[in-house]
Design an enzyme around this catalytic site. Structure first.
Site, mmCIF file in Angstrom:
data_model
loop_
_atom_site.group_PDB
_atom_site.id
_atom_site.type_symbol
_atom_site.label_atom_id
_atom_site.label_comp_id
_atom_site.label_asym_id
_atom_site.label_seq_id
_atom_site.Cartn_x
_atom_site.Cartn_y
_atom_site.Cartn_z
ATOM 1 C CG ASP A 9 -2.190 -1.676 1.044
ATOM 2 O OD1 ASP A 9 -1.514 -1.688 0.006
ATOM 3 O OD2 ASP A 9 -1.999 -1.219 2.055
ATOM 4 C CE LYS A 106 -3.835 -3.924 1.514
ATOM 5 N NZ LYS A 106 -4.839 -3.541 2.044
ATOM 6 C CB CYS A 151 -1.843 -2.422 5.075
ATOM 7 S SG CYS A 151 -3.802 -2.389 5.262
#
Ligand code: VGL
Ligand code: ZN
Length: 208
Positions: A9, A106, A151
């Protein structure tokens, strides 16, 4: 036996001027660029939410930081972030995109969040990351990115549970630290689960 660098991310909305700012989040970009040439594979995840995602406070008529039960589990509500096809969901400027061989998406299911790059938070669905790593015969994962205490942590924990030998490169990660000590606690949890903590200088010194 091959080695992959997993970028979690590294997206505009997690940079300091983004919608879900991670302090100093953009500082990891040059570190990641230096690491990339030392890996057989570089794979990135993207948080990739549909508009009106259930993890958005605005969707629930609540304030960011409030909690509620979502799909049967405790969920922190976030500002709208990483909406599919928006600037906030793009990689942070300066990241060497040429080195990224595959992007895994995701958080795409509207009603459930996905902190891990491998599965949603209930493990209802896999993202395809594990299958891909198996297909290309990767056994060792070095995980970097944003955010350390969400994450990155959950990607590391799933990597270990799936049997990958797993490292996290600490100076190539930054955390949210919603509560004091969250980042420190995340490192401890990852280490206790069997992840090895390292830093880019010691990785690069080994001459890999
Ligand atoms: C993340 C909160 C919500 C992350 C993603 O990438 O750590 N955190 N969505
Ligand atoms: Zn998200």
């Amino acid at each position: 036996m091959s080695k992959a660098l997993i970028l979690v991310d590294v997206q505009n909305d997690f940079s300091p001027d983004g919608a879900l700012p991670v302090p100093d989040g953009d500082a990891i970009v040059p570190v990641i660029n230096l690491l990339m040439p030392h890996f057989d594979h570089v794979i990135a995840t993207k948080d990739w939410h549909p508009e009106g995602h259930a993890s958005f406070a605005s969707t629930q008529g609540k304030q960011p930081g409030e909690q509620m039960i979502l799909a049967g589990i405790e969920q922190i509500l976030w500002p709208d972030h990483c909406v599919q096809e928006t600037h906030g969901a793009e990689f942070i400027a300066g990241l060497n995109l040429d080195a990224i061989e595959r992007v895994i998406y995701k958080g795409t299911q509207p009603e459930i969040d996905s902190y891990s790059g491998f599965f949603d938070n209930q493990r209802y669905q896999a993202t395809g990351l594990a299958d891909y790593l198996h297909k290309i015969a990767v056994t060792e994962l070095y995980i970097v990115g944003l955010a350390t205490d969400y994450c990155v942590k959950y990607t590391v924990l799933d990597a270990i549970s799936l049997g990958f030998k797993t490292w996290v490169i600490q100076d190539a990660c930054r955390g949210v630290n919603l509560h004091d000590g969250d980042i420190e606690a995340a490192w401890s949890t990852m280490q206790a689960a069997g992840c090895q903590l390292t830093v880019s200088s010691s990785f690069l010194q080994k001459g890999y």
